[in-house]
Design a protein around this motif. Structure first.
Motif, PDB file in Angstrom:
ATOM      1  N   CYS A  15       0.817  -1.218   0.000  1.00 15.02           N
ATOM      2  CA  CYS A  15       0.000   0.000   0.000  1.00 15.02           C
ATOM      3  C   CYS A  15       0.851   1.269   0.000  1.00 15.02           C
ATOM      4  CB  CYS A  15      -0.969   0.005   1.182  1.00 15.02           C
ATOM      5  SG  CYS A  15      -2.357  -1.131   0.959  1.00 15.02           S
ATOM      6  N   ALA A  16       2.121   1.154   0.362  1.00 12.11           N
ATOM      7  CA  ALA A  16       3.022   2.313   0.371  1.00 12.11           C
ATOM      8  C   ALA A  16       3.563   2.644  -1.025  1.00 12.11           C
ATOM      9  CB  ALA A  16       4.185   2.064   1.331  1.00 12.11           C
ATOM     10  N   LEU A  17       3.332   1.784  -2.015  1.00 14.13           N
ATOM     11  CA  LEU A  17       3.810   2.037  -3.370  1.00 14.13           C
ATOM     12  C   LEU A  17       3.140   3.285  -3.935  1.00 14.13           C
ATOM     13  CD1 LEU A  17       3.688  -1.616  -4.728  1.00 14.13           C
ATOM     14  CD2 LEU A  17       5.728  -0.333  -4.045  1.00 14.13           C
ATOM     15  N   ARG A  18       3.885   4.090  -4.665  1.00 19.31           N
ATOM     16  CA  ARG A  18       3.369   5.341  -5.227  1.00 19.31           C
ATOM     17  C   ARG A  18       3.946   5.570  -6.616  1.00 19.31           C
ATOM     18  NH1 ARG A  18       0.561   4.774  -1.516  1.00 19.31           N
ATOM     19  NH2 ARG A  18       0.204   6.076   0.285  1.00 19.31           N
ATOM     20  N   VAL A  19       3.100   6.032  -7.514  1.00 16.00           N
ATOM     21  CA  VAL A  19       3.591   6.465  -8.821  1.00 16.00           C
ATOM     22  C   VAL A  19       4.238   7.833  -8.639  1.00 16.00           C
ATOM     23  CG1 VAL A  19       1.918   5.131 -10.153  1.00 16.00           C
ATOM     24  CG2 VAL A  19       1.334   7.455  -9.415  1.00 16.00           C
ATOM     25  N   HIS A  20       4.886   8.335  -9.690  1.00 13.42           N
ATOM     26  CA  HIS A  20       5.422   9.692  -9.637  1.00 13.42           C
ATOM     27  C   HIS A  20       4.276  10.663  -9.365  1.00 13.42           C
ATOM     28  CE1 HIS A  20       9.479   8.764 -10.852  1.00 13.42           C
ATOM     29  NE2 HIS A  20       9.052   8.110 -11.914  1.00 13.42           N
ATOM     30  N   PRO A  21       4.524  11.748  -8.616  1.00  8.24           N
ATOM     31  CA  PRO A  21       3.454  12.694  -8.279  1.00  8.24           C
ATOM     32  C   PRO A  21       2.630  13.172  -9.479  1.00  8.24           C
ATOM     33  CG  PRO A  21       5.399  13.202  -7.004  1.00  8.24           C
ATOM     34  CD  PRO A  21       5.795  12.120  -7.979  1.00  8.24           C
ATOM     35  N   GLY A  22       3.231  13.400 -10.606  1.00  7.97           N
ATOM     36  CA  GLY A  22       2.500  13.851 -11.785  1.00  7.97           C
ATOM     37  C   GLY A  22       1.601  12.801 -12.408  1.00  7.97           C
ATOM     38  N   GLN A  23       1.731  11.556 -11.958  1.00  9.21           N
ATOM     39  CA  GLN A  23       0.934  10.459 -12.514  1.00  9.21           C
ATOM     40  C   GLN A  23      -0.255  10.086 -11.638  1.00  9.21           C
ATOM     41  OE1 GLN A  23       4.151   7.626 -12.611  1.00  9.21           O
ATOM     42  NE2 GLN A  23       4.526   8.000 -14.782  1.00  9.21           N
ATOM     43  N   GLU A  24      -0.371  10.703 -10.476  1.00  3.36           N
ATOM     44  CA  GLU A  24      -1.423  10.311  -9.538  1.00  3.36           C
ATOM     45  C   GLU A  24      -2.821  10.490 -10.106  1.00  3.36           C
ATOM     46  OE1 GLU A  24      -0.197  12.655  -6.222  1.00  3.36           O
ATOM     47  OE2 GLU A  24       1.039  11.031  -5.400  1.00  3.36           O
ATOM     48  N   ARG A  25      -2.972  11.392 -11.068  1.00  2.79           N
ATOM     49  CA  ARG A  25      -4.301  11.583 -11.661  1.00  2.79           C
ATOM     50  C   ARG A  25      -4.661  10.449 -12.617  1.00  2.79           C
ATOM     51  NH1 ARG A  25      -3.592  15.429 -16.666  1.00  2.79           N
ATOM     52  NH2 ARG A  25      -1.362  15.163 -16.991  1.00  2.79           N
ATOM     53  N   PHE A  26      -3.686   9.624 -12.978  1.00  3.61           N
ATOM     54  CA  PHE A  26      -3.924   8.541 -13.929  1.00  3.61           C
ATOM     55  C   PHE A  26      -4.219   7.194 -13.276  1.00  3.61           C
ATOM     56  CE2 PHE A  26      -0.676  11.135 -16.409  1.00  3.61           C
ATOM     57  CZ  PHE A  26      -1.647  11.841 -17.098  1.00  3.61           C
ATOM     58  N   VAL A  27      -3.744   6.983 -12.072  1.00  3.72           N
ATOM     59  CA  VAL A  27      -3.887   5.653 -11.461  1.00  3.72           C
ATOM     60  C   VAL A  27      -4.171   5.792  -9.973  1.00  3.72           C
ATOM     61  CG1 VAL A  27      -1.386   5.366 -11.125  1.00  3.72           C
ATOM     62  CG2 VAL A  27      -2.838   3.356 -11.224  1.00  3.72           C
ATOM     63  N   THR A  28      -5.174   5.076  -9.532  1.00  2.00           N
ATOM     64  CA  THR A  28      -5.557   5.051  -8.127  1.00  2.00           C
ATOM     65  C   THR A  28      -4.534   4.232  -7.350  1.00  2.00           C
ATOM     66  OG1 THR A  28      -7.873   5.223  -8.748  1.00  2.00           O
ATOM     67  CG2 THR A  28      -7.414   4.340  -6.561  1.00  2.00           C
ATOM     68  N   GLY A  29      -4.243   4.639  -6.124  1.00  2.54           N
ATOM     69  CA  GLY A  29      -3.285   3.926  -5.285  1.00  2.54           C
ATOM     70  C   GLY A  29      -3.768   2.548  -4.878  1.00  2.54           C
ATOM     71  N   VAL A  30      -2.872   1.798  -4.276  1.00  4.30           N
ATOM     72  CA  VAL A  30      -3.155   0.410  -3.914  1.00  4.30           C
ATOM     73  C   VAL A  30      -4.255   0.320  -2.858  1.00  4.30           C
ATOM     74  CG1 VAL A  30      -2.197  -1.730  -2.973  1.00  4.30           C
ATOM     75  CG2 VAL A  30      -0.819  -0.316  -4.523  1.00  4.30           C
TER      76      VAL A  30
END
Length: 156
Positions: A15-30
């Motif tokens: 659940c701590a995995l994160r995409v690059h900040p600019g990509q957060e609008r494209f993929v929901t977190g775990v």
């Protein structure tokens, strides 16, 4: 790279995995993805953590062999979520995850895999198209739907 079940022992790290900040609008977190999976059981969610050795590097979630006729559910096989942690992007994990998913769903008898993506120019669309997904012309919740023909000989 291996696909690993999410358990109490690894849930926090995954659940701590994160995409690059600019990509957060494209993929929901775990964590939110797991909440969605629990809230929509009719989508037949199947999910795994992606590990490189002992380290989680990503997450994948599909709708798995959804029976026909379930309103609002794409399928029968739908790539619902693909996330590679920002620290591990550009190293081939996204393609390796798709290769593993394609092999699994093909072994289950699937002839196609669907997905959708945020339509922004800097979104994941080019990645999916490079892999072999093609637009279906459908739109789901504002996102173009793509189809990968699993009978194509060039796929893993």
């Amino acid at each position: 790279m291996q696909l690993v079940e999410i358990t109490d022992a690894n849930r926090e790290a995954v659940c701590a995995l994160r995409v690059h900040p600019g990509q957060e609008r494209f993929v929901t977190g775990v964590a939110r993805s797991l909440e969605q999976a629990a809230a929509i059981p009719e989508a037949e969610p199947w999910f795994r953590a992606v590990y490189a050795g002992d380290e989680p590097v990503g997450f994948v979630m599909l709708s798995w062999n959804v029976p026909p006729g379930r309103p609002g559910i794409l399928g029968p096989y739908y790539l619902w979520r693909l996330l590679v942690d920002g620290r591990f992007q550009g190293l081939g994990y996204g393609t390796a995850i798709l290769d593993a998913v394609v092999a699994l769903v093909r072994a289950d008898g699937a002839t196609e895999l669907l997905t959708s993506h945020h339509p922004a120019e800097d979104g994941p669309g080019p990645f999916y198209r490079k892999y072999g997904f093609v637009p279906t012309g459908e739109v789901d919740d504002g996102e173009p739907v793509l189809r990968l023909d699993l009978t194509a000989p060039h796929l893993a």
